[in-house]
Design a protein around this motif. Structure first.
Motif, mmCIF file in Angstrom:
data_model
loop_
_atom_site.group_PDB
_atom_site.id
_atom_site.type_symbol
_atom_site.label_atom_id
_atom_site.label_comp_id
_atom_site.label_asym_id
_atom_site.label_seq_id
_atom_site.Cartn_x
_atom_site.Cartn_y
_atom_site.Cartn_z
ATOM 1 N N GLU A 53 0.826 -1.204 0.000
ATOM 2 C CA GLU A 53 0.000 0.000 0.000
ATOM 3 C C GLU A 53 0.863 1.258 0.000
ATOM 4 N N LEU A 54 1.981 1.227 0.739
ATOM 5 C CA LEU A 54 2.884 2.378 0.773
ATOM 6 C C LEU A 54 3.503 2.612 -0.607
ATOM 7 N N VAL A 55 3.915 1.525 -1.274
ATOM 8 C CA VAL A 55 4.485 1.658 -2.618
ATOM 9 C C VAL A 55 3.452 2.242 -3.575
ATOM 10 N N LEU A 69 8.261 6.510 -13.029
ATOM 11 C CA LEU A 69 8.613 5.396 -12.148
ATOM 12 C C LEU A 69 8.747 4.095 -12.921
ATOM 13 N N ALA A 70 9.548 3.205 -12.355
ATOM 14 C CA ALA A 70 9.654 1.830 -12.838
ATOM 15 C C ALA A 70 9.921 0.957 -11.620
ATOM 16 N N GLU A 71 9.588 -0.319 -11.721
ATOM 17 C CA GLU A 71 9.843 -1.258 -10.631
ATOM 18 C C GLU A 71 10.729 -2.391 -11.132
ATOM 19 N N VAL A 162 15.105 3.454 -5.150
ATOM 20 C CA VAL A 162 14.346 3.486 -3.901
ATOM 21 C C VAL A 162 13.961 2.063 -3.485
ATOM 22 N N PRO A 163 14.561 1.505 -2.441
ATOM 23 C CA PRO A 163 14.100 0.205 -1.942
ATOM 24 C C PRO A 163 12.668 0.310 -1.419
ATOM 25 N N ALA A 164 11.821 -0.637 -1.786
ATOM 26 C CA ALA A 164 10.422 -0.599 -1.346
ATOM 27 C C ALA A 164 10.316 -0.597 0.167
ATOM 28 N N SER A 165 11.245 -1.277 0.838
ATOM 29 C CA SER A 165 11.194 -1.361 2.304
ATOM 30 C C SER A 165 11.524 -0.041 2.982
ATOM 31 N N ARG A 166 12.052 0.946 2.215
ATOM 32 C CA ARG A 166 12.408 2.237 2.788
ATOM 33 C C ARG A 166 11.359 3.309 2.489
ATOM 34 N N ILE A 167 10.201 2.914 2.018
ATOM 35 C CA ILE A 167 9.108 3.876 1.826
ATOM 36 C C ILE A 167 8.288 3.932 3.100
ATOM 37 N N VAL A 168 8.241 5.101 3.730
ATOM 38 C CA VAL A 168 7.490 5.291 4.973
ATOM 39 C C VAL A 168 6.239 6.114 4.666
ATOM 40 N N VAL A 215 12.946 13.582 -13.168
ATOM 41 C CA VAL A 215 13.216 12.699 -12.028
ATOM 42 C C VAL A 215 12.605 11.337 -12.343
ATOM 43 N N HIS A 216 13.443 10.324 -12.351
ATOM 44 C CA HIS A 216 12.980 8.947 -12.620
ATOM 45 C C HIS A 216 13.325 8.100 -11.394
ATOM 46 N N VAL A 217 12.312 7.449 -10.851
ATOM 47 C CA VAL A 217 12.477 6.635 -9.642
ATOM 48 C C VAL A 217 12.411 5.158 -10.019
ATOM 49 N N ILE A 218 13.379 4.389 -9.552
ATOM 50 C CA ILE A 218 13.403 2.945 -9.730
ATOM 51 C C ILE A 218 13.109 2.317 -8.372
ATOM 52 N N ILE A 219 11.918 1.740 -8.224
ATOM 53 C CA ILE A 219 11.537 1.095 -6.973
ATOM 54 C C ILE A 219 12.017 -0.352 -7.004
ATOM 55 N N VAL A 220 12.773 -0.735 -5.979
ATOM 56 C CA VAL A 220 13.305 -2.100 -5.891
ATOM 57 C C VAL A 220 12.432 -2.897 -4.944
ATOM 58 N N ARG A 221 11.646 -3.805 -5.505
ATOM 59 C CA ARG A 221 10.679 -4.552 -4.698
ATOM 60 C C ARG A 221 11.341 -5.452 -3.656
ATOM 61 N N GLY A 222 12.484 -6.016 -3.995
ATOM 62 C CA GLY A 222 13.120 -6.960 -3.086
ATOM 63 C C GLY A 222 14.146 -6.367 -2.166
ATOM 64 N N ALA A 223 14.114 -5.064 -1.969
ATOM 65 C CA ALA A 223 15.110 -4.416 -1.104
ATOM 66 C C ALA A 223 14.436 -3.504 -0.099
#
Length: 223
Positions: A53-55, A69-71, A162-168, A215-223
């Motif tokens: 949900e945060l992602v 964005l890209a994942e 951006v690691p997904a686990s670091r989205i607050v 600005v292009h964000v790469i979200i890393v699902r496994g990090a």
């Protein structure tokens, strides 16, 4: 130029004028920690808490700010996505990146990366982030020897991993995470909310006015 010593001297003079020691002691730091722990939180909107949900919320708000964005699944996939993005806009294959990202397979992805602070001629900057906030779609960047602030501010194109686990959830959570993990704040804390922009009196928005216009964000699902 390192201005840390000058900053310490200025703060020491201010504290001296207030009749306090040049540097805070243990009792003063404990009093601050106690105040922060007891201080009531202000009103906040309802925000998601689960990672998925945060992602999703972060992605929605970031896109509203003209961030693309890209994942990807893992950190090692980030150079490949970076290459795809640069090629899609014909931006070349040269970039500067945070020294903290030197371990990723950039050469295998066909990107020539210099791990240093950017110069005026550098058009693409690649950074990580300390965390990101879902409420506003913002990146939170902390300066340091391996994470120079100029990497996200000077080049025309900013690519952030951006690691997904670091989205607050919100900015309050970002500052709480800083206190928990870093204790003291670094010299610079930057909240990056999409490309730089400005508007004139007729409300005509211009991107890239005082910084990157992509600005292009790469979200890393496994990090």
């Amino acid at each position: 130029m390192d201005t840390s010593a000058a900053r310490r001297n200025i703060l020491a003079r201010i504290r001296s004028a207030q009749g306090r020691p040049a540097a805070p002691g243990g009792a003063e730091r404990a009093a601050v920690d106690d105040y922060l722990a007891r201080h009531p939180a202000g009103p906040r909107p309802e925000l998601p808490s689960g990672m998925a949900e945060l992602v999703a919320r972060f992605s929605l708000e970031a896109e509203r700010l003209s961030t693309t964005l890209a994942e990807v699944e893992s950190l090692t996939d980030a150079p490949g996505e970076t290459a795809r993005y640069l090629q899609s806009l014909d931006l070349g294959t040269d970039a500067v990146a945070w020294p903290a990202l030197a371990g990723l397979p950039w050469a295998e992805a066909g990107i020539g990366v210099a791990f240093r602070k950017p110069f005026d001629a550098d058009l693409v900057g690649i950074t990580g982030c300390f965390c990101a906030t879902a409420e506003t779609g913002s990146l939170v960047l902390l300066s340091g020897p391996d994470t120079p602030a100029s990497g996200a501010l000077l080049p025309q194109t900013h690519i952030a991993i951006v690691p997904a686990s670091r989205i607050v959830a919100a900015h309050e959570d970002a500052f709480a995470l800083m206190r928990a993990e870093r204790g003291e704040l670094p010299r610079a804390v930057n909240f990056v909310s999409g490309p730089s922009r400005t508007g004139d009196i007729e409300q005509t928005i211009v991107l890239g006015a005082h910084g990157p216009y992509r600005v292009h964000v790469i979200i890393v699902r496994g990090a």
